[in-house]
Write a protein that holds these residues in place. Structure first.
Motif, PDB file in Angstrom:
ATOM      1  N   ASP A 100       0.858  -1.178   0.000  1.00  0.00           N
ATOM      2  CA  ASP A 100       0.000   0.000   0.000  1.00  0.00           C
ATOM      3  C   ASP A 100       0.900   1.234   0.000  1.00  0.00           C
ATOM      4  O   ASP A 100       1.927   1.257   0.673  1.00  0.00           O
ATOM      5  CB  ASP A 100      -0.888   0.025   1.245  1.00  0.00           C
ATOM      6  CG  ASP A 100      -1.916  -1.093   1.255  1.00  0.00           C
ATOM      7  OD1 ASP A 100      -2.422  -1.426   0.168  1.00  0.00           O
ATOM      8  OD2 ASP A 100      -2.192  -1.631   2.339  1.00  0.00           O
ATOM      9  N   THR A 101       0.528   2.239  -0.755  1.00  0.00           N
ATOM     10  CA  THR A 101       1.319   3.459  -0.792  1.00  0.00           C
ATOM     11  C   THR A 101       0.421   4.655  -0.522  1.00  0.00           C
ATOM     12  O   THR A 101      -0.799   4.567  -0.680  1.00  0.00           O
ATOM     13  CB  THR A 101       2.008   3.650  -2.160  1.00  0.00           C
ATOM     14  OG1 THR A 101       1.117   4.326  -3.064  1.00  0.00           O
ATOM     15  CG2 THR A 101       2.432   2.321  -2.785  1.00  0.00           C
ATOM     16  N   PRO A 102       0.999   5.794  -0.141  1.00  0.00           N
ATOM     17  CA  PRO A 102       0.186   7.001   0.043  1.00  0.00           C
ATOM     18  C   PRO A 102      -0.433   7.488  -1.262  1.00  0.00           C
ATOM     19  O   PRO A 102      -1.283   8.385  -1.243  1.00  0.00           O
ATOM     20  CB  PRO A 102       1.202   8.019   0.587  1.00  0.00           C
ATOM     21  CG  PRO A 102       2.345   7.212   1.097  1.00  0.00           C
ATOM     22  CD  PRO A 102       2.413   6.005   0.231  1.00  0.00           C
ATOM     23  N   TYR A 103      -0.026   6.897  -2.381  1.00  0.00           N
ATOM     24  CA  TYR A 103      -0.463   7.374  -3.696  1.00  0.00           C
ATOM     25  C   TYR A 103      -1.349   6.364  -4.413  1.00  0.00           C
ATOM     26  O   TYR A 103      -1.622   6.504  -5.596  1.00  0.00           O
ATOM     27  CB  TYR A 103       0.776   7.694  -4.549  1.00  0.00           C
ATOM     28  CG  TYR A 103       1.724   8.599  -3.804  1.00  0.00           C
ATOM     29  CD1 TYR A 103       1.465   9.962  -3.697  1.00  0.00           C
ATOM     30  CD2 TYR A 103       2.834   8.080  -3.139  1.00  0.00           C
ATOM     31  CE1 TYR A 103       2.306  10.791  -2.968  1.00  0.00           C
ATOM     32  CE2 TYR A 103       3.675   8.905  -2.412  1.00  0.00           C
ATOM     33  CZ  TYR A 103       3.402  10.258  -2.322  1.00  0.00           C
ATOM     34  OH  TYR A 103       4.225  11.080  -1.590  1.00  0.00           O
ATOM     35  N   GLY A 104      -1.809   5.352  -3.678  1.00  0.00           N
ATOM     36  CA  GLY A 104      -2.653   4.340  -4.286  1.00  0.00           C
ATOM     37  C   GLY A 104      -1.866   3.078  -4.589  1.00  0.00           C
ATOM     38  O   GLY A 104      -0.749   2.876  -4.110  1.00  0.00           O
ATOM     39  N   ALA A 105      -2.458   2.227  -5.407  1.00  0.00           N
ATOM     40  CA  ALA A 105      -1.868   0.921  -5.688  1.00  0.00           C
ATOM     41  C   ALA A 105      -0.865   1.010  -6.823  1.00  0.00           C
ATOM     42  O   ALA A 105      -1.100   1.686  -7.826  1.00  0.00           O
ATOM     43  CB  ALA A 105      -2.967  -0.075  -6.065  1.00  0.00           C
ATOM     44  N   PRO A 106       0.272   0.313  -6.711  1.00  0.00           N
ATOM     45  CA  PRO A 106       1.198   0.202  -7.836  1.00  0.00           C
ATOM     46  C   PRO A 106       0.557  -0.583  -8.984  1.00  0.00           C
ATOM     47  O   PRO A 106      -0.504  -1.210  -8.816  1.00  0.00           O
ATOM     48  CB  PRO A 106       2.392  -0.554  -7.251  1.00  0.00           C
ATOM     49  CG  PRO A 106       2.238  -0.468  -5.778  1.00  0.00           C
ATOM     50  CD  PRO A 106       0.775  -0.364  -5.512  1.00  0.00           C
ATOM     51  N   SER A 107       1.223  -0.587 -10.118  1.00  0.00           N
ATOM     52  CA  SER A 107       0.712  -1.285 -11.291  1.00  0.00           C
ATOM     53  C   SER A 107       0.581  -2.779 -11.063  1.00  0.00           C
ATOM     54  O   SER A 107      -0.273  -3.444 -11.669  1.00  0.00           O
ATOM     55  CB  SER A 107       1.634  -1.045 -12.497  1.00  0.00           C
ATOM     56  OG  SER A 107       1.700   0.315 -12.828  1.00  0.00           O
TER      57      SER A 107
END
Length: 245
Positions: free
Chosen positions: A27-34
């Motif tokens: 999980d990232t502060p910017y949404g899901a990775p590809s």
């Protein structure tokens, strides 16, 4: 020992020969990775791998969550990044099957989330981007290409366009006047986000078609897919040599 991350582009949604030790759904502060970040062993080295367009290839260049991808790789332990990009050739030397390790980039994209430094900041941050690609990492790539006997250019200017459509003949003529040698859709903001995270970053570009107006016919996906099929084993061999060294 440096932990390398490989970002696979079109034609490289998985890395054959990678012995996977962990599948990281971050999980990232910017949404899901590809896609999940894969940790494993390749060519005798620990490596991280991320499919830029997802696996299977499903995310268009302008919809890639570049911030999530770079943040995920950094927090998975990446210390340097080799990005693989499929591109069109503008300069006469950049024929189908040719490799280029660009030294400069021009960003023609719009509307992409292109920085980590926004929102409620304590102070404004500017990063130097005079030389967008890491010199030492570029040298490793060019040495690996030379050792493998690949046709390549050790310099080039990458034009990053918005996509997902290909360019017009007039647009390619403009890019050529601007000094661009190759054209792709995924070089930015990936490169500058790596710089903001202080991650050395270099691009291994495979030319998969002549750019618009640089051949007598139109560009077809069949042509691009054939070039990818013929070139992807060379890409993997270059990556293996970089890691082995």
């Amino acid at each position: 020992m440096t932990v390398y991350a490989i970002i696979g582009g079109t034609g490289l949604t998985e890395l054959d020969g990678l012995t996977i030790s962990a599948v990281l759904n971050l999980d990232t502060p910017y949404g899901a990775p590809s896609a999940p970040v894969l940790r494993g062993n390749y060519a005798g080295r620990e490596v991280l791998f991320l499919a830029r367009h997802g696996h299977p290839h499903r995310i268009a260049p302008h919809q890639v969550n570049y911030r999530a991808n770079l943040w995920a790789l950094k927090h998975a332990g990446a210390q340097a990044i080799v990005a693989v990009n499929a591109v069109g050739g503008i300069h006469p030397a950049m024929g189908t099957g040719h490799f280029c390790v660009p030294h400069q980039i021009i960003d023609y994209t719009s509307g992409r989330e292109h920085t980590f430094f926004e929102g409620e900041l304590e102070h404004v941050t500017h990063v130097d981007f005079s030389y967008p690609y890491d010199a030492a990492l570029r040298e490793q790539l060019t040495a690996a290409l030379a050792t493998g006997g690949c046709a390549f250019s050790g310099e080039g200017v990458y034009a990053c366009t918005q996509g997902p459509r290909l360019e017009t003949v007039a647009e390619i003529a403009r890019l050529e006047r601007d000094g661009c040698d190759i054209v792709g859709m995924t070089g930015m903001p990936e490169a500058v986000l790596a710089r903001e995270l202080e991650l050395p970053y270099a691009c291994l570009a495979l030319v998969v078609n002549p750019a618009a107006g640089k051949s007598t016919g139109i560009i077809t996906m069949a042509e691009i897919e054939q070039a990818l099929a013929e070139g992807i084993d060379k890409v993997k061999a270059v990556l293996a040599r970089v890691l082995a060294e």
